[in-house]
Motif scaffolding. Structure first.
Motif, PDB file in Angstrom:
ATOM      1  N   THR A   1      40.871  23.364  24.288  1.00 28.28           N
ATOM      2  CA  THR A   1      39.490  22.913  24.146  1.00 28.28           C
ATOM      3  C   THR A   1      39.318  21.509  24.728  1.00 28.28           C
ATOM      4  N   VAL A   2      40.281  20.629  24.470  1.00 30.28           N
ATOM      5  CA  VAL A   2      40.224  19.283  25.049  1.00 30.28           C
ATOM      6  C   VAL A   2      40.213  19.363  26.570  1.00 30.28           C
ATOM      7  N   CYS A   3      41.033  20.239  27.123  1.00 33.05           N
ATOM      8  CA  CYS A   3      41.098  20.395  28.587  1.00 33.05           C
ATOM      9  C   CYS A   3      39.750  20.838  29.134  1.00 33.05           C
ATOM     10  N   ARG A   4      39.114  21.794  28.467  1.00 32.53           N
ATOM     11  CA  ARG A   4      37.802  22.269  28.921  1.00 32.53           C
ATOM     12  C   ARG A   4      36.751  21.165  28.793  1.00 32.53           C
ATOM     13  N   ILE A   5      36.832  20.390  27.710  1.00 39.47           N
ATOM     14  CA  ILE A   5      35.869  19.310  27.514  1.00 39.47           C
ATOM     15  C   ILE A   5      35.993  18.272  28.625  1.00 39.47           C
ATOM     16  N   VAL A   6      37.221  17.844  28.923  1.00 40.51           N
ATOM     17  CA  VAL A   6      37.435  16.830  29.960  1.00 40.51           C
ATOM     18  C   VAL A   6      36.916  17.322  31.305  1.00 40.51           C
ATOM     19  N   HIS A   7      37.188  18.576  31.624  1.00 40.42           N
ATOM     20  CA  HIS A   7      36.734  19.118  32.903  1.00 40.42           C
ATOM     21  C   HIS A   7      35.211  19.174  32.959  1.00 40.42           C
ATOM     22  N   LYS A   8      34.586  19.602  31.857  1.00 39.32           N
ATOM     23  CA  LYS A   8      33.126  19.737  31.858  1.00 39.32           C
ATOM     24  C   LYS A   8      32.443  18.374  31.927  1.00 39.32           C
ATOM     25  N   VAL A   9      32.915  17.413  31.162  1.00 42.17           N
ATOM     26  CA  VAL A   9      32.284  16.094  31.156  1.00 42.17           C
ATOM     27  C   VAL A   9      32.499  15.397  32.506  1.00 42.17           C
ATOM     28  N   CYS A  10      33.693  15.523  33.084  1.00 42.35           N
ATOM     29  CA  CYS A  10      33.933  14.921  34.405  1.00 42.35           C
ATOM     30  C   CYS A  10      33.024  15.538  35.454  1.00 42.35           C
ATOM     31  N   SER A  11      32.795  16.851  35.356  1.00 42.51           N
ATOM     32  CA  SER A  11      31.878  17.504  36.296  1.00 42.51           C
ATOM     33  C   SER A  11      30.466  16.945  36.139  1.00 42.51           C
ATOM     34  N   ALA A  12      30.049  16.708  34.881  1.00 39.42           N
ATOM     35  CA  ALA A  12      28.719  16.147  34.642  1.00 39.42           C
ATOM     36  C   ALA A  12      28.615  14.731  35.195  1.00 39.42           C
TER      37      ALA A  12
END
Length: 344
Positions: free
Chosen positions: A101-112
């Motif tokens: 979940t942390v990995c998905r969060i980091v990827h999503k926020v960096c994309s934003a």
């Protein structure tokens, strides 16, 4: 009657279990005081709150099951990773979230964050170029400069792809070769983060949109680069073997002015320690992390967040000489420029 009781018991057994309520996660904004927060996130609380507000419209909860991770916590998790470069498992343990979940969060926020690139990383217009020429000249006494350009290697883990060796740089490490152009305020005015570590700095520039813009005459100023770039009529490199007093003065002014790009990289990597540690993602995701940190770097500079004390910088990267790629007209232009501006 016994049969009906059996049916009722079977129906009762199939009922869904009670909904699981996850423990409330800690809120770093309330958990840490200002000094502790700054040490862990490399920025002030007010800066973090501004970034959370800025990204709020671009984020949504990963899941609606249980108690979803709030947008605020998603941003803070990402900022903590970018600032410290710690493993996702450790971040998850601190926040009560699983490592995936942390990995998905980091990827999503960096994309934003990357979606804000055009707002915070801009090459100067005509008025900005005139202003930069003045500021660069006051700093290094090199006339006409609107930006300094250089490459910076960000380490990554060895990719599990057939072209993995193309990411190995001259220091025998795997990396992304990032091209950056700095302003007098130590901000990025241009960044290219998609080339493998073995790629020559000059090749990155020649294949960039910035080079095409200079070739078409869209910019009226000079870029300063090291000897790894080819000399042209708009990108000026140092004299490799200065023999005259004019060439020596030219080189001294060139070195002083171009030192800004090294300082910018140092400030950037000091604030975002993930760039000093090894990024353990696929190369495409590593590039998103790099762009996100550049956007945040400019955002914090523009909003008055003070730079952190400089840490020990990486070993200086000795540029690959690209004298053979120099444009002969560019060499003649540099010679005339040297005599015109650096003669007593």
């Amino acid at each position: 009657m016994d049969y009906l009781e059996y049916l009722n018991e079977d129906q009762h057994a199939r009922q869904r279990p009670a909904r699981r309520i996850l423990l409330d996660r800690s809120d770093p904004l309330n958990q840490f005081d200002e000094i502790t927060f700054r040490d862990r996130f490399r920025m002030h609380k007010e800066n973090a709150l501004e970034i959370i507000t800025l990204l709020e419209p671009r984020l949504s909860s990963l899941s609606q099951r249980g108690r979803p991770v709030s947008n605020q916590l998603q941003v803070l998790i990402t900022l903590r990773f970018l600032a410290c470069g710690i493993f996702h498992r450790e971040t998850g343990d601190l926040c009560g979230i699983s490592e995936p979940t942390v990995c998905r969060i980091v990827h999503k926020v960096c994309s934003a964050i990357c979606e804000l690139r055009s707002l915070y990383i801009k090459f100067p217009d005509a008025a900005g170029q005139a202003n930069y020429k003045v500021q660069f000249y006051e700093y290094g006494h090199f006339p006409g400069v609107i930006g300094c350009i250089d490459g910076c290697h960000v380490p990554i883990k060895c990719p599990s792809t057939p072209d993995a060796e193309e990411y190995r740089n001259r220091k025998n490490c795997f990396s992304i070769n990032v091209q950056g152009v700095c302003t007098p305020n130590l901000e990025f005015s241009n960044i290219v983060a998609r080339w493998k570590g073995a790629t020559h700095d000059s090749r990155i520039f020649l294949n960039s949109s910035l080079c095409a813009q200079f070739e078409s005459g869209q910019h009226s100023g000079l870029l300063l680069g090291d000897s790894g770039y080819g000399q042209s009529n708009y990108l000026f490199t140092p004299h490799l073997n200065p023999t005259t007093a004019e060439q020596q003065r030219y080189n001294r002014a060139h070195i002083r002015t171009r030192g800004m790009i090294e300082r910018m990289f140092g400030v950037w990597k000091t604030r975002f320690q993930c760039l000093r540690n090894t990024l353990r993602f696929k190369p495409r995701r590593c590039c998103k992390v790099i762009i996100a940190t550049a956007v945040l770097h400019n955002y914090l500079k523009q909003h008055g967040c003070p730079d952190l004390p400089m840490e020990d910088q990486d070993d200086a990267d000795v540029p690959m000489v690209a004298e053979a790629a120099n444009d002969q007209r560019g060499l003649a232009h540099r010679a005339a420029f040297t005599v015109q501006h650096f003669s007593i």
